[in-house]
Design a protein around this motif. Sequence first.
Motif, PDB file in Angstrom:
ATOM      1  N   LEU A  12      44.116  -0.904  42.427  1.00 29.51           N
ATOM      2  CA  LEU A  12      43.700  -0.037  41.323  1.00 29.51           C
ATOM      3  C   LEU A  12      42.403   0.654  41.736  1.00 29.51           C
ATOM      4  O   LEU A  12      41.694   0.189  42.627  1.00 29.51           O
ATOM      5  CB  LEU A  12      43.474  -0.875  40.055  1.00 29.51           C
ATOM      6  N   SER A  13      42.065   1.749  41.068  1.00 27.66           N
ATOM      7  CA  SER A  13      40.919   2.552  41.510  1.00 27.66           C
ATOM      8  C   SER A  13      39.583   1.833  41.339  1.00 27.66           C
ATOM      9  O   SER A  13      38.570   2.248  41.900  1.00 27.66           O
ATOM     10  CB  SER A  13      40.882   3.876  40.739  1.00 27.66           C
ATOM     11  N   ASP A  14      39.556   0.728  40.567  1.00 30.46           N
ATOM     12  CA  ASP A  14      38.287   0.016  40.360  1.00 30.46           C
ATOM     13  C   ASP A  14      38.095  -1.147  41.329  1.00 30.46           C
ATOM     14  O   ASP A  14      37.173  -1.943  41.197  1.00 30.46           O
ATOM     15  CB  ASP A  14      38.184  -0.489  38.908  1.00 30.46           C
ATOM     16  N   GLY A  15      39.031  -1.269  42.313  1.00 34.74           N
ATOM     17  CA  GLY A  15      38.893  -2.346  43.290  1.00 34.74           C
ATOM     18  C   GLY A  15      39.742  -3.567  42.991  1.00 34.74           C
ATOM     19  O   GLY A  15      39.901  -4.440  43.841  1.00 34.74           O
ATOM     20  N   ASN A  16      40.286  -3.659  41.781  1.00 30.62           N
ATOM     21  CA  ASN A  16      41.199  -4.760  41.459  1.00 30.62           C
ATOM     22  C   ASN A  16      42.615  -4.409  41.920  1.00 30.62           C
ATOM     23  O   ASN A  16      42.858  -3.304  42.390  1.00 30.62           O
ATOM     24  CB  ASN A  16      41.159  -5.053  39.949  1.00 30.62           C
ATOM     25  N   ARG A  17      43.522  -5.355  41.778  1.00 30.28           N
ATOM     26  CA  ARG A  17      44.903  -5.130  42.211  1.00 30.28           C
ATOM     27  C   ARG A  17      45.862  -5.507  41.094  1.00 30.28           C
ATOM     28  O   ARG A  17      45.553  -6.357  40.262  1.00 30.28           O
ATOM     29  CB  ARG A  17      45.232  -5.963  43.466  1.00 30.28           C
ATOM     30  N   ILE A  18      47.052  -4.879  41.098  1.00 28.64           N
ATOM     31  CA  ILE A  18      48.073  -5.154  40.078  1.00 28.64           C
ATOM     32  C   ILE A  18      49.409  -5.430  40.762  1.00 28.64           C
ATOM     33  O   ILE A  18      49.828  -4.657  41.637  1.00 28.64           O
ATOM     34  CB  ILE A  18      48.184  -3.970  39.081  1.00 28.64           C
ATOM     35  N   PRO A  19      50.091  -6.536  40.428  1.00 30.24           N
ATOM     36  CA  PRO A  19      51.422  -6.777  41.002  1.00 30.24           C
ATOM     37  C   PRO A  19      52.411  -5.713  40.510  1.00 30.24           C
ATOM     38  O   PRO A  19      52.410  -5.336  39.340  1.00 30.24           O
ATOM     39  CB  PRO A  19      51.794  -8.162  40.457  1.00 30.24           C
ATOM     40  N   LEU A  20      53.264  -5.240  41.408  1.00 30.45           N
ATOM     41  CA  LEU A  20      54.211  -4.165  41.085  1.00 30.45           C
ATOM     42  C   LEU A  20      55.321  -4.610  40.132  1.00 30.45           C
ATOM     43  O   LEU A  20      55.944  -3.782  39.490  1.00 30.45           O
ATOM     44  CB  LEU A  20      54.848  -3.630  42.375  1.00 30.45           C
TER      45      LEU A  20
END
Length: 326
Positions: A12-20
């Motif tokens: 994500l643009s804030d440095g975190n991640r999201i599972p697809l």
Amino acid sequence: MNLTAQSHSIPLSDGNRIPLLGLGTYGDPRTTPKDTALECVKLAIDVGYRHFDGALVYFNEHEVGQAIREKIADGTVKREDIFYCGKLWNTFHPPELVRPALERTLKALKLDYVDLYIVELPMAFKPGNEFYPKDQHGKYIYHHTDLCATWEALEHCKDAGLVKSLGVSNFNRRQLELLLNKPGLKHKPVSNQVECHPYFTQPKLLEYCRQHDIVIVGYCPIGSSRDASWVNVKCPPLLEDELLVSIGKKYNKSSAQVALRFNVQRGVVVIPKSFSPERITHNFQIFDFSLTEEEMKAIESLNKNIRFVELLMWSDHPEYPFHDEY
């Protein structure tokens, strides 16, 4: 993009991640038996899901939270392995109500933070104890919407550590621009959760969001229930589509798995909702095959620009998002 069942998150643009791939947890509170969400989320974690999409208005966040906590307690996962998305409902748009609404979600989940908190709809309703306020004639009571003021209150929640990432849902381009151009914007929306599937591929909104580093999270990724109270049942059933069925046969997969794989392969997060143990397991089995470029193009060309979820009962709201082209 090398996606596996164990590793399929995107940045994500804030440095975190999201599972697809995530599990949607909506179930009609009037007809869903108690503890259904609890058992299904526990099963999903055992299957391999790490992303759960919930909301205060689903009336089952306490069950989802309990499932997550039980799976942390038995050592299956750690809190940081789980990605939970909660939603700000329409009656909590005034800035002073935003944090109390998020705190209600945290209290129900019995968790210290949520990973993503999104504005569920750009339309505000009259604040109060009723989630669906109506007047004596049965007409919905709306409230003036200041999306920028609501967003600022969300930014304070992120700064306070109650949420890792902030996003929106059902926002059109104009509404996204309103936030992106907000003077003094501190945290931009990292995601926009919208309807997205082979019959509604959202090419223009997807392109706009890509340009602004906003991830699209697709709900109804395999079509939707045929509940005529909120679904456009004139739409043909997606899972009976001949192309999806024939591509599925080639890979020994179902049309649902093909539809999910299609979105995941183009970087769209999918959150199919199911309370069926078989389907929860089935929907997760999309990481052992991939579609060719020709197949991706063929599925893209199925787009009919039809929504299953039109929310026509609110189409007279000044911020109803679906009057615009995208």
